[in-house]
Design a protein around this motif. Structure first.
Motif, PDB file in Angstrom:
ATOM      1  N   UNK A 174       5.095   0.035   8.231  1.00 12.82           N
ATOM      2  CA  UNK A 174       4.390  -1.106   7.656  1.00 12.82           C
ATOM      3  C   UNK A 174       5.314  -1.949   6.785  1.00 12.82           C
ATOM      4  N   UNK A 175       6.225  -1.299   6.065  1.00 11.38           N
ATOM      5  CA  UNK A 175       7.149  -2.031   5.191  1.00 11.38           C
ATOM      6  C   UNK A 175       8.045  -2.943   6.017  1.00 11.38           C
ATOM      7  N   UNK A 176       8.546  -2.438   7.135  1.00  8.95           N
ATOM      8  CA  UNK A 176       9.422  -3.237   7.982  1.00  8.95           C
ATOM      9  C   UNK A 176       8.641  -4.367   8.650  1.00  8.95           C
ATOM     10  N   UNK A 177       7.371  -4.128   8.981  1.00  7.03           N
ATOM     11  CA  UNK A 177       6.548  -5.206   9.542  1.00  7.03           C
ATOM     12  C   UNK A 177       6.445  -6.369   8.569  1.00  7.03           C
ATOM     13  N   UNK A 178       6.268  -6.027   7.302  1.00 10.80           N
ATOM     14  CA  UNK A 178       6.044  -7.075   6.312  1.00 10.80           C
ATOM     15  C   UNK A 178       7.354  -7.703   5.831  1.00 10.80           C
ATOM     16  N   UNK A 179       8.401  -6.882   5.708  1.00  7.09           N
ATOM     17  CA  UNK A 179       9.682  -7.362   5.191  1.00  7.09           C
ATOM     18  C   UNK A 179      10.807  -6.981   6.160  1.00  7.09           C
ATOM     19  N   UNK A 180      10.856  -7.600   7.323  1.00 13.41           N
ATOM     20  CA  UNK A 180      11.852  -7.222   8.330  1.00 13.41           C
ATOM     21  C   UNK A 180      13.290  -7.438   7.875  1.00 13.41           C
ATOM     22  N   UNK A 233      15.659  -1.694   1.895  1.00 12.97           N
ATOM     23  CA  UNK A 233      15.101  -1.516   0.554  1.00 12.97           C
ATOM     24  C   UNK A 233      13.969  -0.487   0.533  1.00 12.97           C
ATOM     25  N   UNK A 234      13.595   0.033   1.708  1.00 15.25           N
ATOM     26  CA  UNK A 234      12.428   0.912   1.766  1.00 15.25           C
ATOM     27  C   UNK A 234      12.613   2.178   0.946  1.00 15.25           C
ATOM     28  N   UNK A 235      13.750   2.850   1.077  1.00 13.37           N
ATOM     29  CA  UNK A 235      13.937   4.128   0.383  1.00 13.37           C
ATOM     30  C   UNK A 235      13.762   3.970  -1.120  1.00 13.37           C
ATOM     31  N   UNK A 236      14.322   2.900  -1.687  1.00 15.02           N
ATOM     32  CA  UNK A 236      14.198   2.668  -3.132  1.00 15.02           C
ATOM     33  C   UNK A 236      12.745   2.398  -3.512  1.00 15.02           C
ATOM     34  N   UNK A 237      12.056   1.599  -2.671  1.00 11.66           N
ATOM     35  CA  UNK A 237      10.649   1.311  -2.955  1.00 11.66           C
ATOM     36  C   UNK A 237       9.802   2.585  -2.894  1.00 11.66           C
ATOM     37  N   UNK A 238      10.071   3.411  -1.898  1.00  8.60           N
ATOM     38  CA  UNK A 238       9.294   4.642  -1.721  1.00  8.60           C
ATOM     39  C   UNK A 238       9.506   5.592  -2.887  1.00  8.60           C
ATOM     40  N   UNK A 239      10.762   5.735  -3.314  1.00  2.00           N
ATOM     41  CA  UNK A 239      11.048   6.602  -4.456  1.00  2.00           C
ATOM     42  C   UNK A 239      10.377   6.080  -5.722  1.00  2.00           C
ATOM     43  N   UNK A 240      10.445   4.770  -5.916  1.00  2.00           N
ATOM     44  CA  UNK A 240       9.859   4.175  -7.117  1.00  2.00           C
ATOM     45  C   UNK A 240       8.328   4.304  -7.115  1.00  2.00           C
TER      46      UNK A 240
END
Length: 363
Positions: free
Chosen positions: A285-291, A296-303
């Motif tokens: 879903x993250x890549x769908x919204x912010x391709x 940046x997904x790993x940092x967002x997920x950890x945060x």
């Protein structure tokens, strides 16, 4: 009992067929409560105010002065003259919204300071003026303001220094006032207040469609458009795309091994038999919204979901923004739950959600 230490006491009366007697009964009530009214205002049709002027201010009239003396007040302490008499013309009486707006403006003018307390007395035979005052006080009233209903329909006859309508004292019934919520902007007009409350009630009973525009990063509910920061919009988008399904924050946080930044994989079986694998499903879903920001997904997920998850704070901000924009009508659109409640979910049914602007090649 309201706090009597307020600096300025203002009495507002909507009289019935005997206006002077209604003012006297209201003054007697304040005398019994040891309140001196600094100002007395009367709201009524013009013909009723003419009668009041004749009795209280006419040539040689001493009724109001005598009433002040009987109630233990000094006439000079009270502002009560032609400027405090407010006439409702035929148009205001015929158009309820116009009449309510005029009374609402008067209440706002009189209660512009926190040091003022309003005592509103409405006679049971006051007609439209009484209804306007009653309605406007629910919008403009503050915690110290109050509403009294004068249930006497007969003039007051004086015996010594006491006012007696039916021989049993001053007949006033105090009604609690439904105050406008302090954390909501007070509407400028009565019509605006009615419209806002009706929309809120309608949205609770039959919610408007929640429309998420991915390109503009906006939420649209009816005529209300709300723009959210990127991460708040992402979480609203993710929960809306799986409406009703629980996002298992507690389990995901626990899946982060002690001392490790990378979590282990976790699966969640949904009621319809499907299986979600985390963090892969969230990453999709993250890549769908912010391709363009897939890295940046790993940092967002950890945060958001790591050992010290920031997602609860993000959810609180989303819900606060919805409440500010939709008022009490936000209830169907709020994200429900918490870490201790098994996770988060959007309870709005899937048919009530539209997601637009998403690249179909990534959907």
């Amino acid at each position: 009992m309201p706090d009597t230490r307020v600096g300025l006491q203002i009495l507002i009366v909507a009289p019935g067929r005997h206006p002077a007697a209604a003012v006297e009964r209201a003054m007697a009530r304040l005398r019994d409560e040891q309140r001196v009214p600094h100002e007395i205002h009367v709201v009524a049709p013009r013909a009723r105010l003419v009668e009041l002027q004749r009795d209280c201010f006419g040539a040689g009239a001493t009724r109001f002065a005598a009433g002040c003396a009987a109630a233990g007040f000094s006439r000079d302490e009270i502002l009560f003259n032609q400027r405090t008499l407010h006439a409702l013309d035929e148009h205001a009486v015929a158009d309820g919204t116009t009449g309510a707006d005029r009374v609402l403006a008067l209440l706002r003018q009189l209660s512009s300071s926190d040091e003022v307390a309003l005592t509103v007395v409405v006679c049971e035979d006051a007609g439209p003026a009484g209804h306007f005052l009653h309605a406007a006080l629910h919008v403009a009233g503050r915690i110290l303001d109050r509403l009294l209903v004068d249930t006497s329909t007969t003039p007051v006859h004086r015996k010594g220094s006491k006012a007696s309508g039916d021989g049993k004292g001053t007949p006033h019934l105090e009604l609690p006032v439904l105050l406008w919520p302090a954390n909501e902007p007070v509407p400028h007009t009565y019509a605006e207040a009615v419209k806002r409350r009706r929309i809120e009630r309608l949205r609770i009973a039959k919610p408007d469609v929640l429309r998420l525009d991915v390109r503009r990063r906006t939420l649209v509910v009816g005529e209300t458009v709300l723009t959210l920061p990127a991460m708040q919009f992402f979480w609203m988008y993710y929960l809306a795309s799986v409406s009703g399904e629980r996002f298992p924050l507690a389990e995901l946080t626990g899946a982060f091994a002690s001392g490790r930044r990378q979590p282990v994989q976790m699966t969640q079986k949904l009621p319809d038999g499907r299986v979600r694998v985390f963090p892969a499903d969230l990453q999709r879903a993250f890549v769908q919204l912010f391709p363009m920001a897939a890295d940046k997904f790993d940092a967002m997920y950890l945060r958001s979901c790591g050992p010290q998850p920031g997602l609860p704070s993000t959810i609180s901000k989303i819900n606060a923004a919805l409440r500010r924009a939709l008022g009490r009508g936000a209830a169907p659109y709020l994200i429900q739950g918490g870490r201790g409640a098994g996770g988060y979910r959007l309870t709005l049914p899937a048919p009530g959600i539209q997601i637009v602007g998403l690249d179909p090649r990534r959907a």
